[in-house]
Design an enzyme around this catalytic site. Structure first.
Site, short mmCIF file in Angstrom:
data_model
loop_
_atom_site.label_atom_id
_atom_site.label_comp_id
_atom_site.label_asym_id
_atom_site.label_seq_id
_atom_site.Cartn_x
_atom_site.Cartn_y
_atom_site.Cartn_z
N CYS A 236 0.86 -0.82 0.23
CA CYS A 236 -0.07 0.05 -0.40
C CYS A 236 1.05 1.46 0.33
O CYS A 236 1.44 1.79 -1.27
CB CYS A 236 -0.84 -0.63 1.09
SG CYS A 236 -2.60 1.14 0.90
N ARG B 199 -13.42 5.39 -2.61
CA ARG B 199 -12.21 4.80 -2.38
C ARG B 199 -12.66 3.37 -2.48
O ARG B 199 -14.04 3.24 -2.46
CB ARG B 199 -12.55 4.47 -0.58
CG ARG B 199 -11.15 4.03 -0.12
CD ARG B 199 -11.57 4.55 1.99
NE ARG B 199 -10.18 4.10 2.64
CZ ARG B 199 -9.26 4.75 2.71
NH1 ARG B 199 -8.85 6.02 1.96
NH2 ARG B 199 -7.67 4.41 3.20
N HIS C 199 -3.37 -6.00 2.08
CA HIS C 199 -3.30 -6.77 2.90
C HIS C 199 -3.71 -7.56 3.75
O HIS C 199 -4.32 -8.99 3.07
CB HIS C 199 -4.48 -5.53 3.87
CG HIS C 199 -3.62 -4.04 3.95
ND1 HIS C 199 -2.77 -3.38 4.27
CD2 HIS C 199 -4.28 -2.72 3.32
CE1 HIS C 199 -2.63 -2.16 3.91
NE2 HIS C 199 -3.61 -1.25 3.08
#
Length: 221
Positions: free
Chosen positions: A95, A130, A194
């Protein structure tokens, strides 16, 4: 006595969201299976750092504030990280850590924040769109399932030089248009995954093997 593999965790105290530190713990477990001890050093603000002292570099994700703090410090490490990457040494960036290897990221307000400019890609933030949720994609080592949560949209500026980590099955990956997740260049992997990503044993073992080879090369010198 077991040999000790050395891992540098870049800004561990600042760049560790959504279980990213689990990636290092998983690698330590797999390396222990192969008979190695693991030393993990936090390379953070104001630290002296020579990448070639290590067998593996890890760079996790962080929130916007933490990334702004890291951005003011990390430029001093550009040369050693660049040399390490070009020497085919293994590195995993998640990220925000992934984004920092590129040229820049552009904020929603139009501000351009310079990154390390080691690899030819850039990131544009869309705060009102997002990308969040479970992901699945196909890689050289098989299917990877993880979790993404990012506003940054990453685009390759040189698709001949950079290759994606995988092809999307579910989720967004680098951006909503390209249908790919992450980046590969030499032995560097960048990813928005993640979860941590290395809960996927297939890719975890592939990286562990690269680390062992890197260690053998370091101690042979």
């Amino acid at each position: 006595m077991p040999e000790t593999i050395k891992i540098a965790y870049l800004y561990e105290d600042l760049m560790n969201t959504y279980g990213d530190s689990g990636d290092v713990k998983i690698l330590a477990f797999l390396l222990k299976e192969q008979g190695y001890d693991t030393q993990v050093d936090d390379v953070s603000l104001d630290a002296d750092f020579n990448a070639f002292d290590y067998d593996f570099l890890f760079f996790g994700g962080g929130q916007d504030f933490e990334q702004s703090v890291v951005a003011k410090d990390i430029s001093k490490h550009k040369q050693t990280i660049t040399d390490y990457i070009e020497a085919d040494k293994p590195m995993l960036c998640i990220c925000g850590g992934y984004q920092f290897l590129g040229k820049f990221y552009e904020t929603s307000g139009g501000e351009t924040i310079q990154c390390l400019d080691i690899l030819p890609f850039h990131t544009v933030f869309k705060a009102d769109a997002r990308m969040i949720g479970d992901t699945e994609y196909k890689t050289e080592w098989g299917t990877v399932k993880a979790f993404e949560n990012h506003s940054g949209r990453t685009y390759f500026d040189d698709k001949n030089m950079l290759k994606p980590l995988g092809t999307m099955v579910e989720g967004y990956g680098n951006n909503p248009e390209d249908g790919v997740e992450g980046m590969r260049y030499k032995n560097v992997i960048g990813s928005y995954s993640h979860g941590p990503i290395l809960k996927n044993e297939n890719i975890a073992r592939a990286i562990a093997d690269k680390i062992v080879q890197s260690h053998k090369e370091r101690i042979a010198k």
